[in-house]
Design an enzyme around this catalytic site. Structure first.
Site, PDB file in Angstrom:
ATOM      1  N   ASP A 210       0.816  -1.220   0.000  1.00  0.00           N
ATOM      2  CA  ASP A 210       0.000   0.000   0.000  1.00  0.00           C
ATOM      3  C   ASP A 210       0.842   1.260   0.000  1.00  0.00           C
ATOM      4  O   ASP A 210       0.333   2.350  -0.233  1.00  0.00           O
ATOM      5  CB  ASP A 210      -0.867   0.034   1.267  1.00  0.00           C
TER       6      ASP A 210
HETATM    7  C1  BGC Z   1       0.064   1.181   6.153  1.00  0.00           C
HETATM    8  C2  BGC Z   1      -0.310  -0.068   5.404  1.00  0.00           C
HETATM    9  C3  BGC Z   1      -1.783  -0.155   5.291  1.00  0.00           C
HETATM   10  C4  BGC Z   1      -2.346   1.121   4.689  1.00  0.00           C
HETATM   11  C5  BGC Z   1      -3.847   1.050   4.669  1.00  0.00           C
HETATM   12  C6  BGC Z   1      -0.549   2.384   5.499  1.00  0.00           C
HETATM   13  O1  BGC Z   1      -0.270   3.511   6.260  1.00  0.00           O
HETATM   14  O2  BGC Z   1       1.449   1.297   6.271  1.00  0.00           O
HETATM   15  O3  BGC Z   1       0.207  -1.213   6.064  1.00  0.00           O
HETATM   16  O4  BGC Z   1      -2.141  -1.231   4.491  1.00  0.00           O
HETATM   17  O5  BGC Z   1      -1.938   2.238   5.408  1.00  0.00           O
HETATM   18  O6  BGC Z   1      -4.440   2.177   4.167  1.00  0.00           O
HETATM   19  C1  NOJ Z   2      -1.903  -4.050   5.298  1.00  0.00           C
HETATM   20  C2  NOJ Z   2      -3.029  -4.117   4.327  1.00  0.00           C
HETATM   21  O1  NOJ Z   2      -4.199  -4.592   4.977  1.00  0.00           O
HETATM   22  C3  NOJ Z   2      -2.687  -5.021   3.179  1.00  0.00           C
HETATM   23  O2  NOJ Z   2      -3.737  -5.012   2.257  1.00  0.00           O
HETATM   24  C4  NOJ Z   2      -1.392  -4.617   2.545  1.00  0.00           C
HETATM   25  O3  NOJ Z   2      -1.086  -5.547   1.534  1.00  0.00           O
HETATM   26  C5  NOJ Z   2      -0.266  -4.537   3.560  1.00  0.00           C
HETATM   27  N1  NOJ Z   2      -0.654  -3.686   4.645  1.00  0.00           N
HETATM   28  C6  NOJ Z   2       1.040  -4.044   2.943  1.00  0.00           C
HETATM   29  O4  NOJ Z   2       0.993  -2.705   2.623  1.00  0.00           O
END
Ligand code: BGC
Ligand code: NOJ
Length: 828
Positions: free
Chosen positions: A494
């Protein structure tokens, strides 16, 4: 340092100090009513949706941590204590918390008085039962009092913690006998209510928080009513409604008393919301009366210890049966307890709750993630395949007809979430994987023929198979200059946002549209994701397998040609000599390459590339795996990238906003550690696969709980990486795709028991020193007792295999019609 131990026989983790390094929690409920409960009884409950139907209040980010829960206070002649130590924190003579499968038992003892509280949500029941057993272990008679306490949330958890100008005036309750009803907004637009009851007469009560605490300057740790041993019989009128029962108890030496409290939730049909009469003794400030029929029936269901015992037994039987589908006995106890108990349990929780409510997810943030829920299916599907099927259809229904997906949807409405939108480049592929894993588990090819609409064509006649077609071609139709998939707003990571250049605080890295790309549909047509390319080549064969099974050979050949082309493109443009690059950014520059100053190597594309055998003939697989070992491997797992970013790289998006070693910037993301475990196992390097598995598997972190901090029985999303000051510190426990993927890694890749379209593949890749192991697997109506022998001490390689004594070719056990079957596998 440990804070407890595993009781494998009872399938419990037993915590023997209340002062764990972080609250160690459990989940109660697996259908509609859910509770989070910590080892000191903190936490909250909700019905179906942690945001919109929050029943009890909880304050995240509180100081001190974990204040608020369902608490019992005991006043034993001036000594005030809680069975779970908190919130008063009087030192206990004995303390124990047992987190089990859907229940938690907290025991405390002080001055010869023992309190044992069992918390659980019975099957098919919308309430939390709390059975309190008080025992006088001393040689004198004891007279003491017990107060219960729950604080109501005003239903919408987001509104509850922000809209004080309104909420300080809306709280309402009714009190009848020993039951306190929470009826805020019921008269007007709601048809649900909650209640807190005890199966005995009471000697007083409180329903107004400030009256219970005694002043607005007192709190959970020093409630004046408890200190004074005198409830104030308060009636909430706005402010913060609570429910507290007061009961005086006298016990002879050795005597016990059981009290059963129930915290329940019920809904009434619109035309049956109100009772026609006001019963005698009902305390209310209203001119109307709540229809309590449902609550009465719920209270009746668990109002004796016998009924509670039966409810607990039913819960245990449910879990024993769920956990009987896959059971292993290996040379390592820790593996057994992960596979047989805790990893499967966590998979159920992630399946139920997606990423909504944990001690790191507030329950008011995200809906269900498209990619998350699809991946959760991989670890859960064998437990209740019918629920997995239903979920697959729900998720697929939020897809768009061109194969694009809403990134999230709301569980209550089952509609795509327009605020977050779509254009996450990996989303569609996870659906191919989850549907394939469902078919491999069940043999239910019929799902492909199920009617599943598209979000943009809700009344159209579409089949599940069409969803797989558009998913596959959504990738093929959105390629960049090197023939690799466009990176779009983000892929699995993400925080790699190759289009959303942001220099303004508060802008979302995923949804912000850079004006530069607005005309091109919101994202760069140059930035490409090598990760999605490898996910495509890993997932594509399942789609081809499905088409072949359906006799669609031409379509299968066409899809296979796309996969082959993608492999070629990856090898030509994304192999960096010793590993695969991560992406091309919007300037056409490589990301995750030797040429980069920081972030030279990323974990994500490597595992799927190895398992797709990209460049295998040139040794790309082994070179890649060795590079991971060299650059990403460290004491507590594999970091996501190396070196960590120390500067802000605007062109990469969110990733470099994190300090080095945390989260997506070189944290140990346990989710994609699993892909490398799978890849090592796939490549036959069982020793390495197991080394990586055991670095992050919770049971193996137990000894270093003081460093790891989060629960030693479940995975967290992240562990501080080698660049972090808090190296080895776990975060974001419970709700993570790590649970499903590590379940896949250990059971299907290391132990190698892997459902396939035509049978059960058995092809382990284990530590060479193992003599073998045993596994029992229920699969499509039959039970297989599998014995693996490893006389030559190899990691991988099936030398021979028999089914019920008869030799079989290859390593796929054919589907048998029911019965119990013996499978013997000799490695060598
Ligand atoms: C986080 C990710 C997460 C995303 C969701 C980010 O700030 O680092 O792990 O999946 O937000 O929106
Ligand atoms: C958490 C999110 O829920 C998942 O969809 C994503 O793949 C990981 N963070 C890595 O960014």
């Amino acid at each position: 340092m440990k804070f407890g131990f595993f009781d494998d026989v009872n399938k419990e983790y037993v915590i023997n100090s209340p002062k764990t390094p972080y609250p160690w929690i459990n989940y109660l409920g697996n259908q509609g009513f859910f509770s989070l409960i910590s080892n000191t009884a903190g936490g909250y409950c909700f019905y179906k949706d942690a945001r919109l139907r929050r029943i009890t209040r909880y304050r995240y980010n509180n100081v001190p941590i974990d204040m608020g829960g369902r608490y019992f206070y005991i006043n034993d002649n001036g000594t005030i204590w809680n069975p779970g130590w908190s919130p008063v924190k009087t030192e206990l003579d004995e303390y124990e918390c047992r987190h089990g499968m859907g229940y938690t038992i907290i025991k405390g003892k002080k001055n010869g008085l023992k309190a044992e509280v069992t918390f659980f949500v019975p099957q098919n029941y919308d309430g939390e039962v709390q059975q309190v057993v008080l025992t006088n272990d001393s040689s004198e008679a004891k007279s003491f009092s017990i107060f219960s306490l729950a604080e109501w949330c005003l239903w919408d958890a987001q509104d509850d913690c922000t809209n004080f100008q309104r909420n300080f005036s809306t709280g309402r309750v009714e009190i009848e006998g020993s039951t306190i009803y929470h009826v805020t907004e019921y008269r007007d637009r709601r048809n649900h209510y909650a209640f807190y009851t005890v199966n005995d007469t009471i000697d007083g009560y409180d329903t107004d928080r400030d009256s219970f605490f005694g002043s607005i300057y007192n709190g959970w740790a020093d409630p004046q009513t408890v200190i004074a041993d005198k409830p104030s019989n308060s009636f909430a009128d706005g402010w913060s409604p609570i429910a507290s029962h007061y009961k005086k108890v006298t016990l002879a030496p050795g005597e016990s008393k059981t009290l059963i409290y129930i915290l329940g939730y019920a809904e009434n049909p619109q035309d049956k919301k109100f009772a026609s009469e006001k019963p005698e003794g009902l305390l209310t400030r209203e001119t109307w009366v709540l229809n309590k029929e449902k609550a009465y029936a719920m209270i009746e269901k668990y109002n004796t210890p016998e009924k509670v015992a039966a409810g607990l037994e039913e819960l245990r039987n449910t879990w024993n049966s769920l956990l009987s589908i896959l059971n292993v006995s290996t040379p390592d106890d820790k593996v057994d307890r992960m596979v047989n108990i805790w990893n499967q349990y966590q998979c159920m929780v992630t399946f139920n709750l997606s990423r909504s409510a944990s001690y790191f997810e507030s329950g008011i943030g995200r809906g269900m993630g498209f990619r998350d829920s699809n991946q959760d299916i991989l670890g859960f599907v064998h437990q209740i395949p019918e629920r997995a099927r239903e979920r697959l259809i729900d998720i697929a229904s939020t897809q768009l007809s061109d194969g694009g997906c809403y990134h999230q949807y709301q569980p209550l409405t089952k509609k795509g979430n327009a605020d977050i939108g779509g254009d996450f480049s990996d989303d569609p592929l996870w659906m191919i994987l989850s549907v394939a894993s469902y078919i491999k588990e069940t043999g239910d090819w019929g799902i492909l023929d199920a009617d599943v609409p598209f979000d943009d064509d809700p009344n159209g006649k579409h089949k599940m198979l069409e969803h797989l077609d558009v998913s596959f071609y959504h990738i093929v139709n959105n390629l960049g200059p090197h023939g690799l998939p466009l990176a779009m707003r983000a892929d699995w990571n993400d925080c790699i946002n190759l289009s959303c250049f942001s220099d303004t605080p508060g802008e979302s890295f995923q949804t912000y549209t850079n004006p530069k790309f607005a005309a091109e549909g919101g994202y760069s047509k140059v930035a490409e994701s090598a990760f999605v390319a490898t996910l495509f080549t890993y997932t594509g064969p399942a789609y081809v397998g499905i088409l072949k099974h359906l006799g669609k050979d031409d379509e299968a050949a066409k899809a296979q040609a796309e996969i082959d082309k993608m492999k070629k493109n990856v090898m030509e443009s994304a192999f960096d000599g010793d590993w695969f690059i991560r992406a091309y950014d919007a300037n056409g520059e490589k990301m995750g390459s030797k040429e980069c100053e920081e972030g030279k190597i990323f974990i994500e594309p490597q595992g799927f590339a190895v398992m797709s055998e990209i460049g295998k003939d040139q040794g790309a697989d082994i070179k890649t795996l060795n590079s991971i070992d060299k650059y990403l491997n460290c004491e507590f797992g594999l970091v996501l990238n190396n070196p960590a970013f120390t500067k802000y790289y605007i062109q990469y998006g969110e990733i470099s906003t994190y300090p080095g070693g945390y989260k997506e910037n070189a944290g140990i993301f346990t989710h994609n550690n699993a892909w490398i475990i799978c890849a090592e196992a796939y490549a036959g390097r069982g020793d390495k696969a197991f080394e990586y598995y055991s670095k992050i598997a919770p049971a193996f972190t137990e000894e270093t709980s003081d460093i790891h901090k989060t629960e030693p029985y479940v995975y967290g999303q992240m562990i501080g990486g080698k660049d972090a000051k808090n190296f080895g510190q776990g975060k974001n426990s419970w709700l993570t795709g790590t649970a499903a993927w590590n379940m896949v890694a250990i059971s299907q890749y290391i132990l190698g028991v892997q459902p396939d379209f035509d049978g059960l593949r058995v092809d382990p890749s284990i530590p060479h020193e193992w003599d073998g192991f045993k596994a029992t697997r229920k699969f499509r109506g039959a039970t297989y007792n599998i014995t693996i022998k490893n006389p030559d001490h190899v990691c991988k390689g099936v030398k021979s295999m028999t089914l019920d004594g008869k030799a079989i070719e290859g390593c796929i056990v054919p589907v048998c019609e029911g019965g119990v079957h013996e499978v013997e596998v000799v490695l060598g």
